[in-house]
Design a protein around this motif. Structure first.
Motif, PDB file in Angstrom:
ATOM      1  N   HIS A 138      -0.837   8.315   6.922  1.00  0.00           N
ATOM      2  CA  HIS A 138      -0.855   7.545   8.169  1.00  0.00           C
ATOM      3  C   HIS A 138      -2.285   7.046   8.393  1.00  0.00           C
ATOM      4  CE1 HIS A 138      -0.773   6.546  12.433  1.00  0.00           C
ATOM      5  NE2 HIS A 138       0.555   6.544  12.363  1.00  0.00           N
ATOM      6  N   PRO A 139      -2.477   5.774   8.765  1.00  0.00           N
ATOM      7  CA  PRO A 139      -3.843   5.229   8.864  1.00  0.00           C
ATOM      8  C   PRO A 139      -4.733   5.984   9.851  1.00  0.00           C
ATOM      9  CG  PRO A 139      -2.217   3.724   9.821  1.00  0.00           C
ATOM     10  CD  PRO A 139      -1.457   4.746   9.056  1.00  0.00           C
ATOM     11  N   GLY A 201      -7.748   0.416   7.476  1.00  0.00           N
ATOM     12  CA  GLY A 201      -6.387   0.816   7.812  1.00  0.00           C
ATOM     13  C   GLY A 201      -5.464  -0.346   8.079  1.00  0.00           C
ATOM     14  N   THR A 202      -6.030  -1.537   8.252  1.00  0.00           N
ATOM     15  CA  THR A 202      -5.222  -2.743   8.466  1.00  0.00           C
ATOM     16  C   THR A 202      -5.060  -3.540   7.177  1.00  0.00           C
ATOM     17  OG1 THR A 202      -6.097  -2.847  10.715  1.00  0.00           O
ATOM     18  CG2 THR A 202      -4.993  -4.819   9.896  1.00  0.00           C
ATOM     19  N   SER A 211       2.672   3.275   2.218  1.00  0.00           N
ATOM     20  CA  SER A 211       2.042   3.867   3.406  1.00  0.00           C
ATOM     21  C   SER A 211       2.003   2.883   4.568  1.00  0.00           C
ATOM     22  CB  SER A 211       0.618   4.321   3.078  1.00  0.00           C
ATOM     23  OG  SER A 211       0.627   5.333   2.102  1.00  0.00           O
ATOM     24  N   ARG A 212       2.026   3.443   5.786  1.00  0.00           N
ATOM     25  CA  ARG A 212       1.963   2.623   6.989  1.00  0.00           C
ATOM     26  C   ARG A 212       0.585   2.013   7.139  1.00  0.00           C
ATOM     27  NH1 ARG A 212       3.807   5.951  12.093  1.00  0.00           N
ATOM     28  NH2 ARG A 212       3.103   3.982  13.024  1.00  0.00           N
ATOM     29  N   ARG A 213       0.518   0.891   7.854  1.00  0.00           N
ATOM     30  CA  ARG A 213      -0.748   0.225   8.150  1.00  0.00           C
ATOM     31  C   ARG A 213      -0.841   0.027   9.662  1.00  0.00           C
ATOM     32  NH1 ARG A 213      -3.254   1.525   5.414  1.00  0.00           N
ATOM     33  NH2 ARG A 213      -4.770  -0.096   4.985  1.00  0.00           N
ATOM     34  N   VAL A 221      -9.739  -7.891  13.400  1.00  0.00           N
ATOM     35  CA  VAL A 221     -10.476  -6.630  13.289  1.00  0.00           C
ATOM     36  C   VAL A 221     -11.698  -6.802  12.388  1.00  0.00           C
ATOM     37  CG1 VAL A 221      -8.505  -5.152  13.797  1.00  0.00           C
ATOM     38  CG2 VAL A 221      -8.935  -5.840  11.432  1.00  0.00           C
ATOM     39  N   ALA A 222     -11.594  -7.684  11.401  1.00  0.00           N
ATOM     40  CA  ALA A 222     -12.758  -7.946  10.541  1.00  0.00           C
ATOM     41  C   ALA A 222     -13.877  -8.608  11.338  1.00  0.00           C
ATOM     42  CB  ALA A 222     -12.358  -8.825   9.361  1.00  0.00           C
ATOM     43  N   ARG A 223     -13.516  -9.490  12.281  1.00  0.00           N
ATOM     44  CA  ARG A 223     -14.536 -10.139  13.120  1.00  0.00           C
ATOM     45  C   ARG A 223     -15.208  -9.120  14.037  1.00  0.00           C
ATOM     46  NH1 ARG A 223     -10.447 -14.337  13.712  1.00  0.00           N
ATOM     47  NH2 ARG A 223     -11.007 -16.146  12.417  1.00  0.00           N
ATOM     48  N   VAL A 224     -14.436  -8.210  14.601  1.00  0.00           N
ATOM     49  CA  VAL A 224     -15.016  -7.169  15.456  1.00  0.00           C
ATOM     50  C   VAL A 224     -15.979  -6.308  14.644  1.00  0.00           C
ATOM     51  CG1 VAL A 224     -14.514  -5.089  16.799  1.00  0.00           C
ATOM     52  CG2 VAL A 224     -13.059  -7.117  17.042  1.00  0.00           C
ATOM     53  N   HIS A 225     -15.539  -5.921  13.463  1.00  0.00           N
ATOM     54  CA  HIS A 225     -16.385  -5.110  12.579  1.00  0.00           C
ATOM     55  C   HIS A 225     -17.672  -5.860  12.225  1.00  0.00           C
ATOM     56  CE1 HIS A 225     -17.538  -2.291   9.518  1.00  0.00           C
ATOM     57  NE2 HIS A 225     -17.382  -3.150   8.532  1.00  0.00           N
TER      58      HIS A 225
END
Length: 327
Positions: A138-139, A201-202, A211-213, A221-225
């Motif tokens: 699980h992520p 995880g995404t 596996s779940r994502r 999320v990449a922009r936030v990171h």
């Protein structure tokens, strides 16, 4: 044979009759081991080997080691099992570090506490690793599994730094606002690590095809990171300029320069892997770079104060054996 015996004797004495130098070396091994296990954990993810050993604490069924399985390839099982074995190696280093800190004379209580946290944290990491397997990657559990390593590195880096300084009351070498800026930098670096686990995880590297994502948009999320990473870079540059303009110690300025270099390399690597579709080898390098960035940020904190010279090491007193008394 004599050279080998001499090397084994030196290794034993580094733990059982430690000096400040040998304790620093063992502490450095703890830092390197915990950084390395992040890279091997990344290799597990990108090779889809997260469930190579589908059971925990055993690998498969009743076997502690990998055995033939129609559902899991031999290579995947070997990669996951190898990562588990590295955990035991890091645990062994943690135990040796604790023994050395306990045996050091004069005994330095805070070093013992920093050292004790290392094997205990590795055990916690192993338990969380079991939860990762039992939850089928699980992520959220995978993210927690990664983040324990940076948390453990706080203890490792602190011991490494403290073993290189004395026990005097800390004498601050910079103004309070500079210390606060360095703390803000560490907080920003921590935020980058947390956001990075959400991106992973995404993204496509789940550790296993089924596996779940996380259900987030990968671009968002990449922009936030990326935004948090640029904030961290900006804080580092501001801190470096401030350290130079205020005449801070050379060691502090050197640590800031090292962090800027790591951040720029890490940022370039992040953009390259993003535009190349997140190739597996670059993901592993990016995870290792994130940990190196974290270590460099922590080291700045310890370079902003002075605690005097390292205490001189005293030999550990030998056990006294009393001769048996006649009846």
């Amino acid at each position: 044979m004599a050279e080998r015996t001499n090397a084994l004797t030196k290794a034993r004495d580094a733990v059982w009759h430690p000096t400040s130098a040998s304790l620093r070396f063992l502490a450095l091994l703890g830092v390197l081991g915990n950084a390395g296990i992040v890279a091997t954990g990344g290799a597990v993810r990108v090779t889809k080997s997260g469930l190579g050993c589908p059971e925990w604490p055993k690998c498969t069924g009743d076997s502690l080691t990998p055995t033939h399985s129609p559902d899991h390839g031999a290579v995947n099982m070997a990669i996951e099992f190898g990562n588990r074995m590295l955990t035991f190696l890091v645990l062994a280093v943690g135990v040796l570090v604790f023994v050395a800190a306990w045996r050091l004379r004069p005994r330095r209580r805070d070093l013992v506490w920093w050292a004790a946290a290392q094997p205990l944290s590795v055990v916690a990491q192993a338990v969380i690793g079991g939860i990762v397997v039992l939850t089928k990657l699980h992520p959220a559990s995978v993210s927690l599994h990664f983040l324990v390593s940076p948390a453990l590195l706080i203890f490792c880096v602190a011991l490494w730094a403290r073993a290189s300084e004395g026990d005097d009351r800390p004498r601050h070498l910079v103004a309070p606002y500079v210390r606060n800026l360095s703390r803000a930098l560490v907080a920003a670096a921590a935020a980058v690590l947390i956001a990075g686990t959400v991106v992973t995880g995404t993204g496509p590297h789940a550790g296993d095809a089924d596996s779940r994502r996380y259900g987030f948009n990968i671009e968002n999320v990449a922009r936030v990171h990326s935004g948090l990473a640029w904030i961290t870079v900006a804080l580092t540059v501001v801190l470096l300029v401030t350290l130079i303009r205020t005449g801070a110690p050379t060691a502090a300025r050197r640590r800031a320069v090292e962090l800027v270099a790591i951040e720029l390399a890490q940022g370039a690597l992040g953009y390259i892997q993003y535009f190349m579709g997140v190739p597996a080898p670059l993901v592993v390098l990016h995870m290792l770079g994130a940990v190196l960035m974290w270590i460099a940020a922590l080291r700045i904190l310890f370079a902003l104060r002075d605690r005097g010279p390292v205490p001189a090491t005293e030999p550990v007193p030998a056990q006294k054996h009393q001769a048996p008394q006649p009846a």
